[in-house]
Design a protein around this motif. Structure first.
Motif, PDB file in Angstrom:
ATOM      1  N   VAL A 428       0.925  -1.167  -0.112  1.00 56.53           N
ATOM      2  CA  VAL A 428      -0.120  -0.024   0.208  1.00 56.53           C
ATOM      3  C   VAL A 428       0.986   1.236   0.158  1.00 56.53           C
ATOM      4  CG1 VAL A 428      -1.738   1.384   1.225  1.00 56.53           C
ATOM      5  CG2 VAL A 428      -1.906  -1.124   1.181  1.00 56.53           C
ATOM      6  N   ALA A 429       1.928   1.253   0.809  1.00 61.11           N
ATOM      7  CA  ALA A 429       3.022   2.406   0.828  1.00 61.11           C
ATOM      8  C   ALA A 429       3.321   2.825  -0.324  1.00 61.11           C
ATOM      9  CB  ALA A 429       3.775   1.994   2.003  1.00 61.11           C
ATOM     10  N   ARG A 430       3.840   1.724  -1.106  1.00 62.27           N
ATOM     11  CA  ARG A 430       4.759   2.029  -2.455  1.00 62.27           C
ATOM     12  C   ARG A 430       3.761   2.344  -3.336  1.00 62.27           C
ATOM     13  NH1 ARG A 430       8.674  -3.201  -2.429  1.00 62.27           N
ATOM     14  NH2 ARG A 430      10.120  -2.457  -0.846  1.00 62.27           N
ATOM     15  N   ASN A 431       2.145   2.316  -3.288  1.00 57.98           N
ATOM     16  CA  ASN A 431       1.349   2.595  -4.121  1.00 57.98           C
ATOM     17  C   ASN A 431       1.210   3.981  -4.068  1.00 57.98           C
ATOM     18  OD1 ASN A 431       0.035   0.678  -6.361  1.00 57.98           O
ATOM     19  ND2 ASN A 431       0.137  -0.705  -4.572  1.00 57.98           N
ATOM     20  N   ILE A 432       1.034   4.245  -2.716  1.00 55.52           N
ATOM     21  CA  ILE A 432       0.617   5.798  -2.425  1.00 55.52           C
ATOM     22  C   ILE A 432       1.880   6.665  -2.851  1.00 55.52           C
ATOM     23  CG2 ILE A 432       0.258   7.596  -0.623  1.00 55.52           C
ATOM     24  CD1 ILE A 432      -1.307   5.239   0.790  1.00 55.52           C
ATOM     25  N   ASP A 438      12.169   7.098  -2.835  1.00 54.82           N
ATOM     26  CA  ASP A 438      12.232   6.014  -1.679  1.00 54.82           C
ATOM     27  C   ASP A 438      11.009   5.987  -0.808  1.00 54.82           C
ATOM     28  OD1 ASP A 438      13.087   4.097   0.061  1.00 54.82           O
ATOM     29  OD2 ASP A 438      14.592   5.465   0.970  1.00 54.82           O
ATOM     30  N   ALA A 439       9.800   5.360  -1.424  1.00 53.31           N
ATOM     31  CA  ALA A 439       8.693   5.343  -0.451  1.00 53.31           C
ATOM     32  C   ALA A 439       8.887   4.746   0.913  1.00 53.31           C
ATOM     33  CB  ALA A 439       7.592   4.796  -1.147  1.00 53.31           C
ATOM     34  N   ASP A 440      10.058   3.855   0.926  1.00 55.84           N
ATOM     35  CA  ASP A 440      10.186   3.165   2.369  1.00 55.84           C
ATOM     36  C   ASP A 440      11.047   3.796   3.227  1.00 55.84           C
ATOM     37  OD1 ASP A 440       8.504   0.893   1.128  1.00 55.84           O
ATOM     38  OD2 ASP A 440      10.171   0.101   0.109  1.00 55.84           O
ATOM     39  N   GLY A 441      11.800   4.621   2.740  1.00 54.93           N
ATOM     40  CA  GLY A 441      12.623   5.671   3.778  1.00 54.93           C
ATOM     41  C   GLY A 441      11.794   6.265   4.759  1.00 54.93           C
ATOM     42  N   PRO A 442      12.502   6.886   5.697  1.00 56.86           N
ATOM     43  CA  PRO A 442      11.891   7.439   6.874  1.00 56.86           C
ATOM     44  C   PRO A 442      10.991   8.705   6.145  1.00 56.86           C
ATOM     45  CG  PRO A 442      14.210   7.028   7.481  1.00 56.86           C
ATOM     46  CD  PRO A 442      14.029   6.818   6.056  1.00 56.86           C
ATOM     47  N   GLU A 443      11.843   9.605   5.607  1.00 54.75           N
ATOM     48  CA  GLU A 443      11.104  10.903   4.826  1.00 54.75           C
ATOM     49  C   GLU A 443       9.906  10.512   4.075  1.00 54.75           C
ATOM     50  OE1 GLU A 443      11.795  14.882   2.043  1.00 54.75           O
ATOM     51  OE2 GLU A 443      13.530  13.399   2.947  1.00 54.75           O
ATOM     52  N   GLY A 444       9.926   9.388   3.284  1.00 52.23           N
ATOM     53  CA  GLY A 444       9.016   8.892   2.236  1.00 52.23           C
ATOM     54  C   GLY A 444       7.828   8.395   3.078  1.00 52.23           C
TER      55      GLY A 444
END
Length: 586
Positions: A428-432, A438-444
């Motif tokens: 879900v996170a990578r879709n958003i 880097d959607a999985d990094g802290p800022e992303g």
């Protein structure tokens, strides 16, 4: 073959490596041509009882054979690596071009066929540039050098050896022409096969729901049989070509041995010279025998590249101007959000979809666009984000013609959530966070959570088995329709667009989900311009302005209260939907 860029032009940036590889190829051939001459000297020395000279010749042959092995390996590694680098470059160019192509191209091409061009066809191009080109060059070098040495030993015997070759060239020409045709047909049916497989896998739940497994299996079997038939045509042609060409070239061997034996009896040729001549002639046998396979690789590569070129040469629907202007930045965001549409007309071919549509929307304003199915609502939404070829001088963002703006900045300034939200088979996170590096990094991750919160879906997503790391499955099958709509909304909100275009986010949702989405829309509209395409008057009533389309024309405009008083199409829709809601609550 397409009239576009030729496949050999891709070798331009690799000329240095190719030059070194070709140099090793020349050295390989030079060493190989030296071995028969040493054999000649050794045999002649042995015949003259000079055992020392014969022994030295034998050791030199052994040393040269080891050197040939090393240098040949180096030449193959260098040339084959260039072919793989070109395949990589072509695949990147193909993907970049697919990103620029529009509905005109994708409306005529299936995903399976495009995938086949990006995999099977590019693999054949790699074989053409690597194995095929190397062996063609090697064959030319072998023929020129071996023939020169054969002529040095005996011009007459050389003519006897080459006597069958006119017939060989005639047969080769016939096979090459036929191979190109059947190879192109084979690549097309492989694309159809990939298309069938992709369709089945994408729609497997529908297939099972309608118990259409047998029907789909029959369709795939028919495509598979066609692919088998075309492939067997290529295999059969290659299988026939090899023995025919080898048979013709073998006539030369018979003639060399017969005529050479007579020349030795007459004293016109030494035994060592005949051995060397036959060794040189034997070095022509392999390129001759392999000529059929090499040319089949070349023809299949040419046919495959022609299919790849069709994509690379396809004209894009949307082309950025030569010197595009940057979108104005306001408080760290692209654009203020003021929109103006002036006399916008658009057609798909001869079918007019929009006819003289005009409206103005100030920054932070809200506009609902309502109309029957096929009235042009979705087309209008696509034109605002320039996802379709927007006509020049018709749509303006903050007073600037959007066709003059940088395309990637415009699409960040105008966020668009489509009517049927497409989700990738990832978390879900990578879709958003699809647009993040880097959607999985802290800022992303924080930006993803903020977007999900703004779309009023964060709590639901965190309740999933793995939270925002839950895999949504093919096209988001693990999520409900309303959840997919709000995930798509969160994705559109992620880059904080100044204009948000939502294409019917309330389609196919229940009353509870509708209320959640409407609450999310109220939050999303804060501080930005909102355009809501909808068929629900309850949603349209929340907007400052309402535009009603019918057959591509604006038939009503105004506020909710004004349109209800007008007792036109909008008022009828509102009355009917209000009655349906009352009945559903009984």
């Amino acid at each position: 073959m397409s009239s576009g860029r030729g496949v050999l032009s891709y070798l331009g940036s690799h000329l240095k490596v190719l030059g070194v590889g070709t140099g090793f190829l020349l050295v390989t051939n030079g060493l190989e041509r030296s071995i028969p001459w040493l054999l000649k000297n050794g045999v002649d020395a042995f015949s003259a009882s000079d055992l020392g000279a014969a022994r030295r010749a034998a050791w030199m042959v052994f040393a040269l054979a080891a050197a040939v092995l090393l240098v040949r390996t180096l030449s193959r590694v260098l040339i084959f690596n260039v072919a793989r680098d070109v395949e990589f470059e072509l695949r990147e160019e193909l993907l970049a071009k697919l990103h620029r192509l529009g509905s005109t191209f994708f409306g005529k091409s299936s995903a399976g066929d495009i995938m086949s061009r990006a995999t099977n066809d590019l693999g054949q191009v790699r074989l053409l540039l690597g194995f095929g080109s190397m062996n063609l060059v090697n064959a030319v070098i072998a023929y020129v050098s071996a023939l020169a040495l054969m002529l040095t030993i005996s011009p007459a015997l050389t003519l006897w050896a080459l006597a069958p070759y006119p017939l060989f060239l005639l047969a080769m020409r016939m096979f090459v022409r036929k191979l190109y045709v059947v190879s192109q047909e084979q690549q097309k049916v492989l694309g159809k096969l990939a298309e069938r497989a992709q369709e089945y896998l994408s729609g497997v739940r529908v297939v099972r729901a309608y118990t259409a497994d047998a029907f789909e299996a029959a369709r795939f079997d028919a495509a598979n049989q066609d692919a088998l038939k075309r492939t067997m045509s290529v295999v059969s042609l290659r299988a026939l070509m090899t023995p025919v060409l080898v048979g013709i070239s073998s006539l030369g061997t018979v003639l060399v041995l017969y005529r050479g034996g007579l020349m030795i009896d007459r004293g016109e040729l030494s035994k060592g010279s005949l051995l060397a001549f036959y060794a040189y002639f034997a070095q022509l046998i392999w390129p001759t025998m392999a000529a059929g396979y090499i040319f089949s690789v070349v023809q299949r590569g040419r046919a495959a590249y022609a299919r790849v070129r069709e994509v690379l040469d396809a004209p894009p629907d949307i082309v950025e101007v030569a010197s595009p202007r940057a979108v104005e930045r306001v408080d760290g965001r692209l654009g203020r959000g003021a929109l103006r549409v002036s006399h916008l007309t658009f057609a798909y071919g001869d079918r007019k979809v929009l006819d003289d549509v005009s409206f103005e929307l100030p920054e932070d304003g809200t506009l609902a666009i309502l109309g029957r199915t096929g009235s042009g609502k979705t087309t209008l939404a696509g034109l605002l984000a320039r996802l379709l070829p927007t006509p020049e001088g018709r749509v303006f963002l903050d007073g600037q013609d959007i066709t003059t703006l940088k395309l990637h900045e415009l699409r960040r300034a105008v966020g668009y959530a489509q009517q049927e939200p497409f989700l990738f088979s990832t978390t879900v996170a990578r879709n958003i966070g699809f647009s993040l590096d880097d959607a999985d990094g802290p800022e992303g991750a924080e930006r993803v959570r903020a977007a999900a919160r703004e779309a009023s879906i964060l709590d639901e997503l965190e309740a999933l088995p793995d939270g925002l790391d839950t895999i949504v499955g093919e096209r988001g099958v693990q999520l409900s329709g309303g959840q997919k709509q709000r995930v798509a909304l969160a994705r559109a909100l992620l880059n904080s667009p100044s204009v948000l275009v939502l294409d019917d986010p309330l389609s196919a949702v229940d009353a509870k989900t509708e209320r959640a989405i409407l609450d999310a829309l109220d939050r999303a509209a804060a501080g930005r311009t909102l355009i809501l395409i909808t068929s629900r008057t309850a949603a349209a009533a929340r907007c400052d302005q309402i535009l009603v389309l019918d057959a591509g024309k604006v038939i009503e405009r105004g506020t909710h209260a004004e349109l209800v008083r007008n007792k036109g199409f909008y008022a009828e829709q509102h009355k009917r939907q209000s009655l349906e809601q009352e009945l559903s609550q009984l």
